[in-house]
Design a protein around this motif. Structure first.
Motif, short mmCIF file in Angstrom:
data_model
loop_
_atom_site.label_atom_id
_atom_site.label_comp_id
_atom_site.label_asym_id
_atom_site.label_seq_id
_atom_site.Cartn_x
_atom_site.Cartn_y
_atom_site.Cartn_z
N LYS A 17 0.82 -1.21 0.00
CA LYS A 17 0.00 0.00 0.00
C LYS A 17 0.86 1.27 0.00
O LYS A 17 0.74 2.11 0.89
N VAL A 47 -5.90 -0.61 -1.51
CA VAL A 47 -7.34 -0.91 -1.51
C VAL A 47 -7.95 -0.17 -0.33
O VAL A 47 -7.61 -0.45 0.82
N ASP A 48 -8.83 0.77 -0.61
CA ASP A 48 -9.52 1.50 0.44
C ASP A 48 -10.84 0.82 0.76
O ASP A 48 -11.63 0.53 -0.15
N GLU A 49 -11.09 0.56 2.03
CA GLU A 49 -12.32 -0.08 2.47
C GLU A 49 -13.23 0.97 3.12
O GLU A 49 -12.77 1.80 3.90
N ASP A 50 -14.51 0.89 2.80
CA ASP A 50 -15.47 1.82 3.40
C ASP A 50 -16.74 1.05 3.75
O ASP A 50 -17.21 0.22 2.97
N TRP A 51 -17.28 1.31 4.94
CA TRP A 51 -18.47 0.60 5.40
C TRP A 51 -19.62 1.58 5.59
O TRP A 51 -19.44 2.70 6.07
N TRP A 66 -20.07 -3.15 2.60
CA TRP A 66 -18.67 -2.78 2.43
C TRP A 66 -18.43 -2.42 0.97
O TRP A 66 -18.94 -3.07 0.07
N SER A 67 -17.66 -1.37 0.75
CA SER A 67 -17.25 -1.02 -0.61
C SER A 67 -15.73 -0.90 -0.65
O SER A 67 -15.10 -0.60 0.37
N TYR A 68 -15.17 -1.14 -1.83
CA TYR A 68 -13.72 -1.15 -1.98
C TYR A 68 -13.33 -0.29 -3.17
O TYR A 68 -13.98 -0.34 -4.22
N GLU A 69 -12.26 0.46 -3.01
CA GLU A 69 -11.82 1.34 -4.08
C GLU A 69 -10.32 1.14 -4.32
O GLU A 69 -9.53 1.07 -3.38
N VAL A 70 -9.95 1.01 -5.59
CA VAL A 70 -8.55 0.83 -5.96
C VAL A 70 -8.08 2.05 -6.75
O VAL A 70 -8.88 2.90 -7.14
N LEU A 116 -7.69 -7.30 -4.89
CA LEU A 116 -9.06 -7.71 -5.14
C LEU A 116 -9.11 -8.60 -6.37
O LEU A 116 -8.41 -8.37 -7.36
#
Length: 203
Positions: free
Chosen positions: A40, A65-69, A85-89, A115
């Protein structure tokens, strides 16, 4: 943590393998470095993958990888039970990883924490044509790609529902790769996988 006092120290010139930040690894003093483990890298991933050419032969790399809930409207939801949960690259990072133009001598790339949805991008560039061994790990599923073959190994602790996870993973791999499958003797759904993969599976 302030790394400035140690970056560029003359003793780094003898180090061949490093588990640490790219700020140290990318300094010109790291003339002997051949194996690097990084995770990262927020600011230096572009220089590592696409910048000044380096003599690394092995790279262990964890993309950002950013995780957001979100509770998704459920006031009783917690991150452990409910919600979404959502994930952003970083798309540019994955594209750079697919080429690794700054690492012309790379012989082995190990992806950790990537991912599954990133695989078409990472494996869709020139990477597989230039790097003899590419590995990626997804929970109990390990994949080693070499010589046009993706060897998939399922850990003995995996449960039957991982059969679907394997099929989804194969769907994301380049179609030109043949598949080899290794499972434990007690894995119940191997035949289901074999039927689904058909002639693509090497027996």
């Amino acid at each position: 943590r302030d790394l400035a006092p140690v970056i560029g120290h003359p003793l780094w010139r003898t180090v061949r393998e490093l588990r640490g930040p790219a700020a140290i690894a990318l300094h010109p003093s790291m003339t002997a470095l051949r194996v690097l483990h990084v995770a990262k890298e927020r600011t230096l991933w572009h220089e590592l993958l696409s910048g000044t050419p380096r003599d690394l032969v092995e790279l262990h790399y964890q993309p950002n990888v950013d995780e957001d809930w979100s509770p998704d409207g459920d006031v009783t939801a917690t991150p452990q039970s409910g919600g979404v949960w959502s994930y952003e690259v970083i798309a540019e990072e994955l594209a750079a990883l697919a080429e690794c133009t700054a690492l012309p001598k790379l012989r082995r790339l190990v992806l950790t924490g990537a991912l599954e949805s990133s695989l078409p991008t990472v494996l869709g560039g020139s990477l597989l044509d230039r790097v003899p061994l590419v590995e990626t790990h997804h929970g109990p599923i390990a994949v080693k790609i070499a010589g046009g073959i993706a060897a998939i190994t399922l850990a003995p602790t995996a449960s039957p529902h991982h059969a679907q996870a394997i099929l989804e993973l194969v769907r994301l791999l380049p179609a030109r790769l043949a598949i080899e499958l290794t499972t434990g003797p007690r894995f119940e759904n191997r035949q289901l996988i074999e039927r689904a993969l058909g002639p693509r599976l090497r027996r």
